[in-house]
Design a protein around this motif. Structure first.
Motif, short mmCIF file in Angstrom:
data_model
loop_
_atom_site.label_atom_id
_atom_site.label_comp_id
_atom_site.label_asym_id
_atom_site.label_seq_id
_atom_site.Cartn_x
_atom_site.Cartn_y
_atom_site.Cartn_z
N VAL A 1 -3.06 9.32 -16.44
CA VAL A 1 -2.51 9.66 -15.13
C VAL A 1 -2.81 8.52 -14.16
CG1 VAL A 1 -2.61 11.26 -13.18
CG2 VAL A 1 -2.82 12.13 -15.53
N LEU A 2 -1.78 8.06 -13.45
CA LEU A 2 -1.97 7.00 -12.46
C LEU A 2 -2.41 7.64 -11.15
CD1 LEU A 2 -1.74 3.97 -11.88
CD2 LEU A 2 0.61 4.39 -11.11
N ARG A 3 -3.64 7.36 -10.74
CA ARG A 3 -4.21 7.98 -9.55
C ARG A 3 -4.30 6.97 -8.41
NH1 ARG A 3 -6.06 12.97 -10.73
NH2 ARG A 3 -6.54 13.43 -12.93
N ALA A 4 -4.29 7.51 -7.20
CA ALA A 4 -4.34 6.66 -6.00
C ALA A 4 -5.37 7.19 -5.02
CB ALA A 4 -2.97 6.63 -5.33
N ASP A 5 -6.00 6.27 -4.32
CA ASP A 5 -6.94 6.64 -3.27
C ASP A 5 -6.88 5.58 -2.17
OD1 ASP A 5 -8.86 8.04 -1.88
OD2 ASP A 5 -10.50 7.61 -3.26
N SER A 6 -7.43 5.91 -1.03
CA SER A 6 -7.58 4.94 0.05
C SER A 6 -9.06 4.87 0.42
CB SER A 6 -6.76 5.36 1.28
OG SER A 6 -7.01 4.49 2.37
N THR A 7 -9.64 3.70 0.25
CA THR A 7 -11.05 3.51 0.60
C THR A 7 -11.21 2.71 1.89
OG1 THR A 7 -11.30 1.45 -0.68
CG2 THR A 7 -11.65 3.51 -1.86
N LYS B 1 0.81 -1.22 0.00
CA LYS B 1 0.00 0.00 0.00
C LYS B 1 0.85 1.27 0.00
CE LYS B 1 -4.15 -1.90 2.19
NZ LYS B 1 -5.11 -1.75 3.30
N GLU B 2 1.97 1.24 0.71
CA GLU B 2 2.82 2.43 0.75
C GLU B 2 3.50 2.66 -0.60
OE1 GLU B 2 2.79 0.07 3.04
OE2 GLU B 2 1.98 1.13 4.78
N ILE B 3 3.96 1.58 -1.23
CA ILE B 3 4.59 1.70 -2.54
C ILE B 3 3.57 2.18 -3.56
CG2 ILE B 3 5.79 0.45 -4.39
CD1 ILE B 3 6.81 -1.48 -2.30
N ALA B 4 2.33 1.72 -3.44
CA ALA B 4 1.27 2.15 -4.36
C ALA B 4 1.13 3.67 -4.34
CB ALA B 4 -0.05 1.48 -4.00
N LEU B 5 1.16 4.24 -3.15
CA LEU B 5 1.07 5.70 -3.04
C LEU B 5 2.27 6.37 -3.67
CD1 LEU B 5 -0.47 8.15 -1.91
CD2 LEU B 5 0.83 7.87 0.21
N GLU B 6 3.44 5.82 -3.46
CA GLU B 6 4.67 6.40 -4.02
C GLU B 6 4.64 6.41 -5.54
OE1 GLU B 6 7.92 4.16 -2.52
OE2 GLU B 6 7.52 4.64 -0.42
N SER C 1 -0.80 5.79 2.50
CA SER C 1 -0.87 4.56 1.72
C SER C 1 -2.09 4.62 0.81
CB SER C 1 -0.97 3.33 2.64
OG SER C 1 -2.18 3.38 3.38
N ALA C 2 -2.12 3.71 -0.16
CA ALA C 2 -3.25 3.65 -1.09
C ALA C 2 -3.65 2.19 -1.28
CB ALA C 2 -2.87 4.26 -2.43
N ALA D 1 -2.66 11.71 -6.03
CA ALA D 1 -3.23 10.98 -4.89
C ALA D 1 -4.28 11.82 -4.20
CB ALA D 1 -2.14 10.59 -3.90
N SER D 2 -5.32 11.18 -3.71
CA SER D 2 -6.38 11.88 -3.00
C SER D 2 -5.85 12.38 -1.65
CB SER D 2 -7.57 10.94 -2.75
OG SER D 2 -7.21 9.95 -1.80
N PRO D 3 -6.48 13.40 -1.09
CA PRO D 3 -6.08 13.85 0.25
C PRO D 3 -6.16 12.73 1.29
CG PRO D 3 -7.49 15.49 -0.80
CD PRO D 3 -7.51 14.28 -1.68
N THR D 4 -7.15 11.85 1.14
CA THR D 4 -7.28 10.74 2.09
C THR D 4 -6.08 9.81 2.01
OG1 THR D 4 -9.69 10.82 1.98
CG2 THR D 4 -8.70 8.79 2.79
N ALA D 5 -5.66 9.46 0.80
CA ALA D 5 -4.50 8.58 0.63
C ALA D 5 -3.24 9.23 1.20
CB ALA D 5 -4.30 8.24 -0.84
#
Length: 269
Positions: A96-102, A67-72, A86-87, A77-81
């Motif tokens: 564009v490669l986007r990331a979020d944390s749900t 999850k941490e690498i995904a964010l990197e 992490s994402a 990235a969303s503010p939540t991520a």
């Protein structure tokens, strides 16, 4: 053309995400596939993200330990991520490669489903653990509770979590073993927690973020004492809903994916 997505982590054989998403795919009548990917190293995970960038995959859910690498790796990235550090969701959006944390969304959805009478505003929540799962929980709970306490065997890790999340929440974050006045206890540890349940108020709610077994020893002990308990499967389904909508462009159909997941777990719906 078949839309391809999946979940990446290691180990991954235990994941129920393919069961949940595949049930929604069938119900929605989509030409799509959701697969479990098990990269065994950071380099293999990066190779999988290369497939995502090239369009072989439309997106991925991400679980431990990536999850941490995904964010990197994400370009946006969303503010939540960013607050979670992490994402658990990566997808292509116009190149564009986007990331979020749900994960936080899933946690709150589980509480609303299985503990609907829990009073959050103005109250205290306690999180057991200080890893990545705990950080997502602390951030989500800090959106609604007045105070979130962290109990961890290594206080320095709890202090580091507080330092990382505090700028992103208005709730008071504290490292404290006091639980007598807490309204909610969330176990974010991968092992059974050491907590004296007799110190909890009778109305305190207990939640476990794991779902194998569904009724963990922590939840079983709480239920036997009359506490409302919330299981990790409810959280898994809760975080999967916004993921599915992002990956496949449609809302999850109204089908009982919990019953399907319980069947795979060997549990009675």
């Amino acid at each position: 053309m078949t839309i391809r997505a999946g979940v990446a982590g290691w180990p991954i054989a235990h994941s129920l995400s393919p069961v949940i998403h595949s049930a929604w795919i069938r119900a929605a009548g989509l030409d799509a596939a959701y697969t479990a990917y098990g990269p065994e190293s950071d380099d293999q995970f990066r190779d999988l993200i290369g497939d995502l960038r090239q369009g072989t995959l439309c997106g991925l859910n991400v679980t431990a330990p990536y999850k941490e690498i995904a964010l990197e790796l994400a370009e946006e990235a969303s503010p939540t991520a960013r607050a979670c550090g992490s994402a658990n969701l990566l997808w292509q959006d116009g190149g564009v490669l986007r990331a979020d944390s749900t994960d936080g969304h899933g946690l709150m959805a589980a509480l609303m489903e299985q503990a609907p009478t829990l009073e959050m505003k103005g109250n205290i929540a306690t999180v057991l653990g200080a890893g990545g799962a705990a950080r997502a929980a602390v951030h989500a709970l800090g959106e609604v509770f007045a105070e979130v306490r962290i109990i961890n065997r290594t206080p320095a890790r709890a202090d580091a979590l507080i330092a990382a999340v505090q700028p992103h929440t208005s709730a008071r974050l504290a490292c404290s073993d006091a639980v007598s006045d807490t309204a909610l206890v969330v176990n974010a540890l991968s092992v059974p927690p050491e907590l004296d349940l007799t110190t909890l108020a009778p109305e305190a709610v207990l939640m476990d973020m794991t779902y194998r077994p569904l009724m963990t020893g922590f939840l079983q002990a709480g239920a036997e004492r009359g506490h409302t308990v919330v299981d990790g499967l409810a959280m898994l389904i809760g975080q999967a809903r916004p993921s599915f909508a992002t990956l496949f462009g449609v809302a999850p159909p109204d089908v009982d994916v919990r019953a399907e997941a319980l069947r795979v777990l060997g549990e009675t719906p």
